[in-house]
Scaffold this motif. Structure first.
Motif, short mmCIF file in Angstrom:
data_model
loop_
_atom_site.label_atom_id
_atom_site.label_comp_id
_atom_site.label_asym_id
_atom_site.label_seq_id
_atom_site.Cartn_x
_atom_site.Cartn_y
_atom_site.Cartn_z
N MET A 1 0.80 -1.22 0.00
CA MET A 1 0.00 0.00 0.00
C MET A 1 0.84 1.27 0.00
N ASP A 2 2.10 1.17 0.36
CA ASP A 2 2.96 2.36 0.32
C ASP A 2 3.17 2.86 -1.11
N ASP A 3 2.84 2.00 -2.09
CA ASP A 3 3.01 2.36 -3.50
C ASP A 3 1.84 3.19 -4.03
N TYR A 4 0.76 3.33 -3.25
CA TYR A 4 -0.39 4.11 -3.71
C TYR A 4 0.00 5.58 -3.90
N VAL A 5 -0.61 6.24 -4.88
CA VAL A 5 -0.43 7.70 -4.99
C VAL A 5 -1.00 8.33 -3.73
N ASN A 6 -0.47 9.48 -3.36
CA ASN A 6 -0.77 10.06 -2.04
C ASN A 6 -2.25 10.30 -1.80
N TYR A 7 -2.99 10.72 -2.83
CA TYR A 7 -4.38 11.09 -2.56
C TYR A 7 -5.25 9.86 -2.28
N LEU A 8 -4.73 8.64 -2.54
CA LEU A 8 -5.48 7.42 -2.23
C LEU A 8 -5.02 6.78 -0.92
N LYS A 9 -4.07 7.40 -0.24
CA LYS A 9 -3.72 6.94 1.10
C LYS A 9 -4.70 7.55 2.10
N GLY A 10 -4.60 7.16 3.38
CA GLY A 10 -5.55 7.66 4.36
C GLY A 10 -5.68 9.17 4.31
N PRO A 11 -6.91 9.70 4.50
CA PRO A 11 -8.07 9.01 5.07
C PRO A 11 -8.90 8.19 4.10
N VAL A 12 -8.65 8.30 2.77
CA VAL A 12 -9.40 7.45 1.84
C VAL A 12 -9.15 5.99 2.19
N GLY A 13 -10.21 5.20 2.21
CA GLY A 13 -10.09 3.78 2.54
C GLY A 13 -10.10 3.49 4.03
N THR A 14 -10.22 4.54 4.84
CA THR A 14 -10.23 4.35 6.29
C THR A 14 -11.50 4.95 6.88
N TRP A 15 -11.81 4.54 8.09
CA TRP A 15 -12.93 5.12 8.83
C TRP A 15 -12.61 4.98 10.31
N ASP A 16 -12.68 6.08 11.03
CA ASP A 16 -12.33 6.10 12.45
C ASP A 16 -10.95 5.49 12.70
N GLY A 17 -10.02 5.76 11.80
CA GLY A 17 -8.65 5.31 11.96
C GLY A 17 -8.39 3.86 11.59
N LYS A 18 -9.41 3.15 11.12
CA LYS A 18 -9.24 1.75 10.72
C LYS A 18 -9.29 1.64 9.20
#
Length: 548
Positions: free
Chosen positions: A177-194
């Motif tokens: 997941m570190d390979d994702y472009v920045n705008y698709l890293k958290g908070p996208v894909g997360t909710w309440d820190g999970k």
């Protein structure tokens, strides 16, 4: 892939290995060096091999999808024993659109099923039915699927209601997941820190245009004779898009009718609103304000402010110059039945248009190019209630429409450890680093979303021309990384807002109301939705989605 392309890629690999060898000798033992180089060599060969299946310009078949899925099972084999999921049955909900999405996933996951012993049943939805099916399941408190291809805008509805399974750590490692472009890293894909999402796509709207139309000398002469502003060429602002669209009505290129911009005036279950939004963002998204759909402190809609009303009026004014019956053209029509088939010269759409333009039956593969969405000579400041001209020139605000598709596992599997691991393993297979390169290169309904996807030599070696793929990848990358990108909110019910907007826009485009009156009606419907869902909670979540 022809032999010259293969030799070129192989040469790139050898050069990289030689550099790695020189850098590593001082610190690595010979045995560890050999192991490291072997893994790099194997990965490079795998990526080169899958990119040759079936070859750029050829429409992949089920046999091709299965072959790619088999070659990319390495991550699965590292975490799952052969036959470990025998007896497990999973249901997967996703799109069946334009023979991509679920159609492709079936083939890619077939080797995974054979290896693991699990079986998948498929729930296929057309895009216009997606939100309705999802919301019915949420309302009933009973989802009829274990896994879902889902977009980030739905995270408020699903993750916010505790319906999704939290991602295990081993999945994050397997998909890198570190390979994702920045705008698709958290908070996208997360909710309440999970974390809940394996990304399989990166979405934004980019601008596709016909280079033959905007370099045509006869059109250039006619534009000048008609008093057109500036030199004839690809429009960089929506003001020029409008002027070019009206100018091109009745014109021909190569003996064939040519049209300007293509508006999808027919709704698509909420997805059609993205196209009005892409016309509006340059007008509505001020560089000094992260918000553009709602006021952050009140959730008051901005969909009826002067910026959005101008965008709606643009559509009204452009439709008479677009192809006949454009009012009944939905987004799929504009992209796959019109633009790639040679009708129209300008289009805003997701990245699917790139690979589709280079695959039969497209007729524009050699004359299409890409850029970020057009800008605007001025931008509306929602705080001062004034239009402004920026000192740096036109305002650009790429629309990060939908934030990409991902695979989500439902919390209903959490009580069964074997089934939970199987579901997450299937998600990790579809979102693997190498398989995702293949899905970006070929028509699958998915577009680049990893930093490693922007390696132009890999695409060229696969068969893309350097000029074509450079403009395509740059359009996506420059949209993702734009400092004034328009980010949509991941708030509960967002597609209820979009669907209400589509209903209002349909009435406007049919001539039942003017732009301002129709926009006011949309805003009123949005206010009612906010009150129904809970204004204070929506404000909280909207601020969080924008990082304010």
């Amino acid at each position: 892939m022809n032999i010259q392309q293969y030799n070129h890629l192989t040469g790139l690999q050898l050069s990289r290995r030689q550099v790695l060898k020189g850098a590593a000798l001082a610190t690595m033992s010979s045995s560890s060096l050999v192991g490291s180089l072997s893994r790099a060599f194997a990965q490079d060969n795998l990526r080169a091999q899958i990119l040759g299946i079936p070859g750029v310009g050829i429409q992949p078949t089920d046999a091709d999808w299965q072959k790619v899925g088999e070659l990319c099972l390495g991550g699965t084999r590292s975490n799952v024993a052969r036959g470990e999921f025998t007896g497990v049955e999973l249901s997967f909900m996703g799109l069946n659109s334009q023979n991509v999405h679920n159609v492709v996933f079936r083939g890619l996951l077939k080797p995974w099923e054979t290896y693991t012993g699990a079986k998948i049943t498929w729930i296929d939805l057309i895009q216009a039915d997606y939100d309705t099916h999802l919301q019915q399941g949420i309302a009933a408190g009973m989802l009829d699927f274990d896994m879902a291809e889902m977009g980030a805008p739905f995270e408020g509805d699903v993750c916010g209601n505790g319906l999704a399974s939290e991602m295990p750590d081993w999945v994050r490692t397997q998909v890198d997941m570190d390979d994702y472009v920045n705008y698709l890293k958290g908070p996208v894909g997360t909710w309440d820190g999970k974390r809940y999402r394996v990304s399989i796509d990166g979405d934004c709207h980019t601008f596709s245009y016909r280079t033959d139309v905007f370099s045509d000398p006869d059109l250039a002469a006619a534009w000048k004779a008609a008093g057109g502003e500036g030199a004839w060429g690809r429009p960089r602002t929506w003001q020029r898009v409008q002027a070019a669209t009206k100018f091109l009505k009745g014109k021909k290129v190569g003996g064939k009718d040519v049209f300007g911009y293509l508006d999808p005036a027919k709704g698509a279950g909420g997805f059609g609103f993205y196209f009005l939004a892409s016309r509006a963002t340059a007008y509505a998204k001020h560089p000094d304000d992260k918000a553009w759909l709602f006021d952050v402190d009140t959730m008051k809609p901005r969909v009826n402010n002067p910026a959005f009303v101008r965008a709606i009026q643009d559509v009204i004014d452009a439709l008479p110059s677009e192809p006949a019956d454009q009012i009944n053209a939905d987004p799929d029509t504009t992209a796959f039945q019109q633009f790639v088939m040679g009708t129209g010269s300008m289009l805003s759409w997701w990245g699917d248009v790139g690979p589709s333009a280079r695959t039969a039956p497209s007729v524009v593969g050699n004359v299409v190019s890409f850029d970020i969405l057009p800008g605007s000579d001025d931008v509306y400041n929602s705080k001062t209630k004034m239009w402004e001209r920026l000192a740096g020139g036109p305002n650009f605000a790429p629309n990060m429409a939908f934030l990409g598709w991902g695979v989500y596992v439902m919390a209903s599997v959490d009580s069964d450890d074997k089934k939970k691991k199987a579901a997450w393993s299937a998600a990790a297979h579809l979102g693997g680093k190498d398989i995702s390169l293949w899905t970006s290169v070929y028509p699958t309904g998915l577009q680049p979303y990893r930093n490693s996807h922007f390696n132009i030599p890999e695409w060229v070696a696969a068969g893309y021309s350097e000029a074509f793929i450079t403009s395509y990848l740059d359009a996506n990358k420059n949209s993702y990384n734009h400092p004034n990108a328009a980010i949509e909110p991941r708030i509960p019910g967002i597609f209820r807002y979009y669907s209400a907007a589509e209903d209002g826009l349909a009435r406007i485009y049919a001539g039942q109301s003017d732009a301002q009156t129709g926009a006011d009606a949309i805003a009123a419907a949005w206010e009612n939705l906010t009150d129904q869902i809970g204004r204070d909670k929506q404000i909280e979540l909207y601020k969080a989605s924008l990082g304010v």
